[in-house]
Scaffold this motif. Structure first.
Motif: not given
Length: 668
Positions: A204-227
């Motif tokens: 589940e953790h891996q699937a969720r991380q992949e979901m967030l990373e895919a969304l981050a391709d379209f949202d710079d703010r989300l990308l910063e949060e993940l980094l």
């Protein structure tokens, strides 16, 4: 909700291949939303989408069915679309008015390829869409493999929002990857929240991380949060899904079992939270979203009901009122639809999909307006791939046939018909055997026109291989004036495609000029049916000599003399049978190209070449020449070889000699 606002509307098309469970999903949606008190099923032909007798008999959807419901302060208009490839024109028309499409598919890798044309259509028209993987209780492969296969047919990234929970091979529930809450399914009621199974924590953790990373391709703010390893808020993730789905940048994926209502409530929640409202679709079409400008609507589907013509239309701009005039015609009524039920309405607001009554001569795809406006784009009718020669059982009904066929074509633009001038047959063209059978059944049921059908005749021609010189004399004596015509003709073959040529080299007036047109007329009349029984082409005839009588000669006599000469001379010219050859373009996934080449060769086809299909990932296009005599069942075999997705277009190219070994059999 009598007059929903733009923000409170959602137009959702349910699409997918035959057998994937679209109608069952809609029936479940209607039941869990409280819109119906008892669920119907396909087996008993008693669902909301089951309308025509033809659909009930085949236990399949044959045309678009609409069901508008009120749920969670929203008005949702669902368009249940046929899944059979032979009725895909219906689905394409409905999608032109949808704000979101739900692609229903099975958890079966072997059937994923059938979705490729649908994904391509949605991507080409920038229609937001999500995937509902149905029948997860009968999954043929692990969820990850199914997801990977789906990604191979989509040009947009697929992003799952849920992860399945299995106990052995039994589907137990799902994990919401946005909230990380696990749920256990219950047939007939909403799923219960449960603790996340420990054994699925890593997956589940891996699937969720992949979901967030895919969304981050379209949202710079989300990308910063993940980094920075900051946990993004739930509202932010949902807002990203809504924005990117509305812009047709991503394809969310959810799952369930429609037959047991599993996953249906979460699907409704996704549509409420993430599906774009009608203003988003209108803005993409360049239309006003602030209520200004004239009323603009578009016909998505035409029905002929016992009460008259009903046009299913999407209101793109403005508010339509019952007293309004569209394209110069006053409305016969506005109706909100729920399957076969119609509820009268005085107005229809922007974004609504409604039935408009008795707008005559308004075809599917037409743009309707209270003013002069530029027509909206609409999907082109599909090219015909299967034909039948048809005729009424009773000759007295022939006068009614063209009117009835015209109405069939208005209801279904992927049907066409022609009066073939060469074979004198009425030929009905469509997308396959079932498609035309349904059309013939409707002719009988709706228009009282029982029909007989057969394979269309092939318009063979004949020509000659060698030249000859021939003499024809017509002499007839009666009590009064007689009849006399005398001609010498030279008959020669011409190059293929040259047609017919008539010349004369008369000198000395042996055939007076006023009689020469009669000679040409006699030749032309004979050529309508040559020695093999077919029209003659690619031939040159020259009048070289003759004689006449001052009293008994006439144009008619020379016409008869020419026919006699042709009748005697043509069998001496080695007549040969010609068949029409079509230029064919076959398209199919590249994995099946070798099979397609074999199929073409097996139908006496000449392969001209093949190449990658432009703008289609992993599809090929095969160019070939194919005899028209081999085309009748070609689409049936092609679909059988290509899991239903292969198709072709064709046009007449040239005439070619029938092979010597086949000609005698045809001439018998």
């Amino acid at each position: 909700m009598n007059n929903p606002t733009n923000e409170s509307l959602r137009n959702v098309a349910i699409v997918g291949p035959y057998g994937s469970g679209k109608t069952t999903l809609l029936e479940s949606v209607l039941w869990v939303s409280g819109s119906i008190s008892r669920k119907g099923n396909i087996k008993d032909s008693n669902t909301v989408s089951d309308s025509s007798p033809e659909a009930k008999a085949r236990k399949m959807s044959l045309e678009v069915s609409v069901a508008g419901i009120d749920y969670e302060n929203l008005r949702l208009n669902f368009l249940d679309c046929p899944g059979s490839i032979e009725f895909v024109q219906e689905a394409y028309g409905a999608l032109m008015g949808a704000g979101t499409a739900v692609i229903v598919c099975e958890a079966d890798v072997s059937r994923v390829l059938t979705l490729a044309p649908l994904f391509k259509f949605l991507d080409d028209w920038a229609i937001p869409h999500l995937v509902f993987i149905n029948k997860m209780d009968r999954a043929k492969q692990p969820f990850g493999e199914v997801l990977q296969a789906l990604k191979s047919v989509s040009s947009r990234p697929l992003i799952p929002q849920q992860y399945p929970i299995y106990k052995g091979e039994e589907l137990q529930g799902y994990i919401d990857l946005i909230t990380e809450q696990a749920y256990q399914y219950h047939s007939g009621s909403a799923a219960d929240p449960i603790a996340l199974p420990a054994e699925l924590a890593g997956a589940e953790h891996q699937a969720r991380q992949e979901m967030l990373e895919a969304l981050a391709d379209f949202d710079d703010r989300l990308l910063e949060e993940l980094l920075e390893e900051v946990e993004p808020p739930q509202a932010e993730i949902e807002a990203d899904f809504k924005q990117e789905l509305g812009a047709d940048l991503i394809v969310p994926v959810v799952l369930g079992v429609a037959e047991q209502d599993f996953g249906v409530r979460p699907l409704l929640d996704v549509l409420i939270k993430e599906a774009p409202d009608p203003s988003v679709t209108a803005a993409r079409r360049g239309l006003s979203t602030d209520g200004s400008g004239p009323v603009i609507a578009q016909v998505l589907k035409t029905y002929f009901t016992p009460q008259g013509r009903l046009s299913l239309a999407r209101i793109w701009q403005g508010t339509l009122r019952e007293a309004d005039t569209l394209n110069g015609q006053r409305l016969g009524g506005i109706y909100r639809l729920f399957g076969s039920q119609q509820t009268s309405a005085q107005t229809a607001t922007v974004g609504e999909i409604v039935g408009l009554a008795r707008l005559e001569n308004v075809n599917t795809g037409a743009t309707l307006s209270t003013a002069e406006v530029k027509p909206l784009p609409f999907v082109e009718p599909l090219s015909p791939v299967y034909g039948l020669a048809i005729a009424p059982e009773q000759r007295k009904d022939e006068v009614k046939l063209s009117t009835a066929l015209g109405k069939l074509v208005e209801e279904d633009p992927s049907l066409t018909w022609e009066q073939n001038t060469e074979t004198q047959e009425v030929i009905l063209w469509g997308q396959g055997e079932i498609h035309l059978k349904v059309a013939l059944e409707r002719l009988e049921r709706q228009y009282k026109l029982p029909m007989v059908s057969s394979q269309p005749q092939v318009p063979y021609k004949e020509t000659i291989r060698k030249d000859t010189q021939v003499h024809g004399r017509y002499k007839h004596q009666t009590g009064g004036h007689g009849a006399f015509g005398d001609v010498y003709l030279t008959i020669k073959p011409l190059e293929r495609g040259s047609g017919f040529s008539f010349t004369e080299t008369i000198v000395g007036g042996v055939v007076p000029k006023q009689y020469i047109p009669g000679v040409e007329m006699g030749v032309r009349e004979y050529l309508a049916k040559g020695p093999l029984g077919y029209p003659v082409v690619d031939i040159a005839v020259t009048l070289t000599d003759g004689s006449y009588h001052n009293v008994d000669s006439s144009e008619q006599a020379f016409k008869q003399a020419a026919r006699l000469a042709m009748t005697e001379g043509m069998p001496q010219c080695q007549p040969v049978l010609l068949e029409p050859i079509l230029q064919v373009e076959v398209v199919a996934p590249a994995d099946f190209t070798a099979r397609v080449l074999q199929l073409v060769s097996g139908h006496r086809g000449q392969i001209l070449g093949y190449e990658a299909r432009s703008d289609w990932k992993s599809w090929d296009q095969v160019a070939a020449h194919l005899p028209q005599a081999e085309i009748q069942n070609f689409i049936i075999e092609l679909r059988s070889l290509t899991v239903g997705v292969g198709t072709f277009t064709w046009q007449f190219d040239h005439l070619q000699e029938v092979p010597d070994k086949l000609a005698p059999k045809l001439l018998e």
